[in-house]
Design a protein around this motif. Structure first.
Motif, PDB file in Angstrom:
ATOM      1  N   THR A  18       0.196  11.778   7.535  1.00  0.00           N
ATOM      2  CA  THR A  18      -1.248  12.598   7.044  1.00  0.00           C
ATOM      3  C   THR A  18      -1.325  12.566   9.272  1.00  0.00           C
ATOM      4  O   THR A  18      -1.744  13.532   9.835  1.00  0.00           O
ATOM      5  CB  THR A  18      -2.568  11.539   6.637  1.00  0.00           C
ATOM      6  N   GLU A  19      -0.329  11.169   9.605  1.00  0.00           N
ATOM      7  CA  GLU A  19      -1.142  11.051  10.830  1.00  0.00           C
ATOM      8  C   GLU A  19      -0.212  12.641  12.275  1.00  0.00           C
ATOM      9  O   GLU A  19      -0.281  13.300  12.568  1.00  0.00           O
ATOM     10  CB  GLU A  19      -0.358  10.495  11.174  1.00  0.00           C
ATOM     11  N   ARG A  22      -2.231  16.285  11.378  1.00  0.00           N
ATOM     12  CA  ARG A  22      -3.410  15.626  11.732  1.00  0.00           C
ATOM     13  C   ARG A  22      -3.443  15.730  13.007  1.00  0.00           C
ATOM     14  O   ARG A  22      -3.871  17.276  14.208  1.00  0.00           O
ATOM     15  CB  ARG A  22      -4.346  14.428  11.376  1.00  0.00           C
ATOM     16  N   THR A  23      -2.081  15.451  14.258  1.00  0.00           N
ATOM     17  CA  THR A  23      -1.916  16.118  15.428  1.00  0.00           C
ATOM     18  C   THR A  23      -1.089  17.138  15.639  1.00  0.00           C
ATOM     19  O   THR A  23      -1.506  17.683  16.459  1.00  0.00           O
ATOM     20  CB  THR A  23      -1.081  14.402  16.046  1.00  0.00           C
ATOM     21  N   VAL A  27      -6.556  18.736  15.256  1.00  0.00           N
ATOM     22  CA  VAL A  27      -7.852  18.045  14.776  1.00  0.00           C
ATOM     23  C   VAL A  27      -8.159  16.205  15.401  1.00  0.00           C
ATOM     24  O   VAL A  27      -7.077  16.292  15.213  1.00  0.00           O
ATOM     25  CB  VAL A  27      -7.185  17.521  12.896  1.00  0.00           C
ATOM     26  N   LYS A  30     -10.524  11.496  13.262  1.00  0.00           N
ATOM     27  CA  LYS A  30      -9.293  10.468  12.202  1.00  0.00           C
ATOM     28  C   LYS A  30      -9.254  10.857  10.579  1.00  0.00           C
ATOM     29  O   LYS A  30     -10.037  10.614  10.519  1.00  0.00           O
ATOM     30  CB  LYS A  30      -9.437   8.705  12.685  1.00  0.00           C
ATOM     31  N   VAL A  31      -7.769  11.267  10.201  1.00  0.00           N
ATOM     32  CA  VAL A  31      -8.196  11.448   8.991  1.00  0.00           C
ATOM     33  C   VAL A  31      -6.642   9.589   8.150  1.00  0.00           C
ATOM     34  O   VAL A  31      -6.113  10.145   8.569  1.00  0.00           O
ATOM     35  CB  VAL A  31      -6.943  12.570   8.628  1.00  0.00           C
TER      36      VAL A  31
END
Length: 214
Positions: A18-19, A22-23, A27, A30-31
Motif C-alpha cells: 500500500t505504501e 501510495r508513494t 498521494v 497516509k493510506v
C-alpha cells in the motif's frame, strides 16, 4: 490489483505494498491497510459459497445472498498504525461504502470496532442508501436478502454504538425519527455526488456537521 498481487508474491506485506503504491501515485495522505493478514469475504448463496470476486465480478452480483462471512478475520490483527490513527483522530467518517461488503470486513478485525467505539473522535457516517436504493452496487438487494430494512435507518442499525451523527439524503427525511432513536444526530442534505462541486460540498457539510457533535 495486478500490481498489488505481484508485490505480495514477491514477499511484501499489504502495508508495504500500500505504501509503495501510495508513494508512486504521489498521494499525500497516509493510506493504511486494515490488516496484513489474509481475510477473505465469502458470500453464501443458493448455488453455494462463493469468493467475493466470483460473486461480484464473474457473476455480477446476481445471486441471492444468504449470508456474508469474513474468513480469517477473527485471527487477524490490525495493520501497523491503524489503532493509533483511530485513537488520535479528531473526526472519523464512515463513507457511503457498502457496510456489509466493504466496511464490514474492516470492523470484523479484532480491536478495530472496539477502538472506534471508544475513541474521543467525532464519528459520522454517510448513508449509501438513497430513496430505498443503493447508488452503486448490490447493497440494496443484499440488505433485502438478509431481511434488513433497505433505508438509511437499516444501515444505521449496522453501525449502532459507533456513530454519533449520520448524514442522509434529503429525500429520506422521513427516517430521521427512527435514526435519532438509535442515539444519532442526523443531517439531511443532498448526498448524490454527481459532480466535483457536489462531492466537495458534501465533504464540507459532513465535516462541519461532525464538529457540532458533542
Amino acid at each position: 490489483h495486478l500490481l498489488r498481487t505481484a508485490f505480495l508474491q514477491q514477499g511484501f506485506n499489504l502495508s508495504e505494498v500500500t505504501e509503495k503504491i501510495r508513494t508512486s501515485l504521489n498521494v499525500r495522505v497516509k493510506v493504511l491497510s486494515m490488516t496484513d493478514h489474509i481475510v477473505a469475504t465469502k458470500i453464501k448463496t443458493p448455488s453455494g459459497v462463493m469468493e467475493f470476486q466470483e460473486y461480484f465480478v464473474k457473476r455480477k452480483f446476481q445471486d441471492p445472498v444468504e449470508d456474508v462471512t469474513y474468513e480469517g478475520a477473527s485471527l487477524a490483527t490490525p495493520a501497523p498504525g491503524v489503532i493509533p490513527a483511530i485513537e488520535n483522530a479528531d473526526v472519523i467518517v464512515l463513507c457511503p461504502s457498502n457496510p456489509i461488503l466493504s466496511i464490514g470486513p474492516i470492523l470484523a478485525i479484532p480491536g478495530i470496532r472496539d477502538s472506534i467505539s471508544k475513541t474521543s473522535a467525532k464519528i459520522v457516517g454517510v448513508s449509501p442508501i438513497v430513496g430505498g436504493r443503493s447508488i452503486k452496487g448490490p447493497l440494496d438487494r443484499i440488505m433485502e436478502n438478509l431481511g434488513l430494512e433497505v433505508s438509511p435507518f437499516g444501515v444505521a442499525q449496522l453501525y449502532k454504538g459507533l456513530m454519533k451523527g449520520y448524514v442522509i439524503d434529503q429525500i429520506d427525511r422521513s427516517t430521521v425519527p427512527k435514526i435519532t432513536s438509535l442515539g444519532m444526530k442526523v443531517l439531511a442534505t443532498n448526498t448524490l455526488m454527481d459532480s466535483m462541486e457536489a462531492k466537495t460540498k458534501l465533504a464540507r457539510e459532513t465535516i462541519n456537521f461532525a464538529e457540532t457533535l458533542a
